[in-house]
Structures are given as C-alpha cells and as structure tokens.
Design a protein around this motif. Sequence first.
Motif, PDB file in Angstrom:
ATOM      1  N   PRO A 140       1.037  -1.901  -0.024  1.00 57.60           N
ATOM      2  CA  PRO A 140       0.046   0.053   0.063  1.00 57.60           C
ATOM      3  C   PRO A 140       1.150   1.217   0.142  1.00 57.60           C
ATOM      4  O   PRO A 140       0.800   1.906  -0.548  1.00 57.60           O
ATOM      5  CB  PRO A 140      -1.063  -0.239   1.096  1.00 57.60           C
ATOM      6  CG  PRO A 140      -0.685  -1.811   2.076  1.00 57.60           C
ATOM      7  CD  PRO A 140       0.611  -2.177   0.745  1.00 57.60           C
ATOM      8  N   GLY A 172      -4.129   2.583  -3.368  1.00 55.05           N
ATOM      9  CA  GLY A 172      -3.029   1.959  -1.912  1.00 55.05           C
ATOM     10  C   GLY A 172      -3.925   2.156  -0.609  1.00 55.05           C
ATOM     11  O   GLY A 172      -3.087   1.627  -0.043  1.00 55.05           O
ATOM     12  N   ALA A 175      -6.230  -0.993  -0.668  1.00 51.87           N
ATOM     13  CA  ALA A 175      -5.028  -1.945   0.153  1.00 51.87           C
ATOM     14  C   ALA A 175      -4.637  -1.460   1.581  1.00 51.87           C
ATOM     15  O   ALA A 175      -4.256  -3.226   2.298  1.00 51.87           O
ATOM     16  CB  ALA A 175      -3.489  -1.837  -0.964  1.00 51.87           C
ATOM     17  N   SER A 176      -4.526  -0.025   2.169  1.00 52.30           N
ATOM     18  CA  SER A 176      -3.690  -0.509   3.258  1.00 52.30           C
ATOM     19  C   SER A 176      -4.896  -0.590   4.342  1.00 52.30           C
ATOM     20  O   SER A 176      -4.422  -1.009   5.705  1.00 52.30           O
ATOM     21  CB  SER A 176      -3.987   1.175   3.554  1.00 52.30           C
ATOM     22  OG  SER A 176      -4.409   1.895   3.520  1.00 52.30           O
ATOM     23  N   GLY A 182      -2.837  -7.749  -0.540  1.00 51.29           N
ATOM     24  CA  GLY A 182      -1.690  -6.259  -1.273  1.00 51.29           C
ATOM     25  C   GLY A 182      -1.279  -6.816  -2.315  1.00 51.29           C
ATOM     26  O   GLY A 182      -1.252  -5.753  -3.603  1.00 51.29           O
ATOM     27  N   TRP A 186      -1.745  -4.265  -6.062  1.00 53.91           N
ATOM     28  CA  TRP A 186      -0.356  -4.055  -6.340  1.00 53.91           C
ATOM     29  C   TRP A 186      -0.075  -3.916  -7.789  1.00 53.91           C
ATOM     30  O   TRP A 186       0.285  -3.074  -8.634  1.00 53.91           O
ATOM     31  CB  TRP A 186       1.314  -4.622  -5.389  1.00 53.91           C
ATOM     32  CG  TRP A 186       2.268  -3.577  -6.182  1.00 53.91           C
ATOM     33  CD1 TRP A 186       2.956  -2.915  -5.173  1.00 53.91           C
ATOM     34  CD2 TRP A 186       2.694  -4.056  -7.271  1.00 53.91           C
ATOM     35  NE1 TRP A 186       4.417  -2.903  -5.872  1.00 53.91           N
ATOM     36  CE2 TRP A 186       4.448  -3.701  -6.843  1.00 53.91           C
ATOM     37  CE3 TRP A 186       3.112  -5.575  -7.965  1.00 53.91           C
ATOM     38  CZ2 TRP A 186       5.218  -3.726  -8.094  1.00 53.91           C
ATOM     39  CZ3 TRP A 186       3.743  -5.732  -8.796  1.00 53.91           C
ATOM     40  CH2 TRP A 186       4.596  -5.122  -8.546  1.00 53.91           C
TER      41      TRP A 186
END
Length: 207
Positions: A140, A172, A175-176, A182, A186
Amino acid sequence: MNQQQDQLQALHEIRSIMDRSSRFISLSGLSGVFAGLSALAGAALVKWYFTQHNINYYNDLASKFSRENIFFVLAVAVGVLVLAFGTATYFTARNARKKNQRTWDNQSKRLLVNLAIPLAAGGVFCTVLLYHGILYLVAPAMLVFYGLALLNGSKYTLGDIRYLGIIQIIIGLIASVYVSYGLMLWTVGFGMLHIVYGALVYFKYER
C-alpha cells in the motif's frame, strides 16, 4: 473564414510552444504499457515463489517471511524497476526524436526531480516498514507514494498522468485497509493501470 482559420492555427502554435517551454510532453505511452507488463511479470514471479515455498500472502505474510524471502521480493522489485525505467527511457527518447525535441532539458529535469522526491521518501518509508517487520503495509505504501510522485510531477508533463496518480493513491489506501489483498491491488495499480494508461496516452498523442 480563412482569416479565422489562420488565427486558430496561430493560437494552436502559440499554445504548443508554451507547452514545450513549460512541460515535458515527449513522455511515451508505450513506456507505461511496458512498465505495466514488467509489473505483471514481477507479480507473477512473486506469486510463483510464494506457491513454491508454501507462503500464503493472505494469512501468514509476516510469520514466514525470512530474510531470504524478503531478499527475493526486493530483487524482483528492483528488476521490475530497472526494466520499467529502461523501457521508459527508450520509448520516451524515441518519441522525443519524432517530435524534434530534446530528451534531456530543463523540463525533463524538473519532471525527474519532482518525481524523485516522493519516490525517495516512499523508498525510505518502505525500508522502515521492512525494518520493523510491518510487511503488509509495504505494497500500500508503494502505491500511495508512487501516486503522490505522479501528482507532484504532473504539472511538468502530460496532464493525464495526474489522474493516474489519483487512482494509484486510492488503490493504495484501499490496500492499506484490506491488507490481505495487497499483492493483488499492487498488481492492479502497477500492472493493469499502467497498461491502460499507456495505451490511452499512445492513441491520444502518438498515433
């Protein structure tokens, strides 16, 4: 009617001159496509490595990540970066020659500097995360800092890159929160989005 066309043509030429003097507009869309393909290849290689070593990214990322595993992932990341940078340099230089423009000038220098600052900060931050063993936030963080770099450099090149940066930041941040996805996010951000963006830029400016 001819006078109006002449005036519009003159305005178009003035705008083109202003763009060349303030922005680096030779950035090639093909560089984005090949950067995306490089990222997809790197993600596939990492996925294969996880499978071979029985590493489940979704459940035990931190617990099974030895120094060897981290070194392998970092080596793949460096390889992807080198390949993406190399293809970007080649296609951008080729595009600049077609437009009779210099590849290395004040505009390209400003672009690189403004890209490099957030990227360098992101690299240091990701290194700190690795040092503390917070591996699930590395992907992330890479997306967020890369998006910030694109936003920071967008005023010195094609405006379209700004939207790519915004989307990278959003992915990002997602994803965090959903850290188990993740690697997949990505791959979407650095792989698929680059290919779509590069293709759009190529057909919009280079065909």
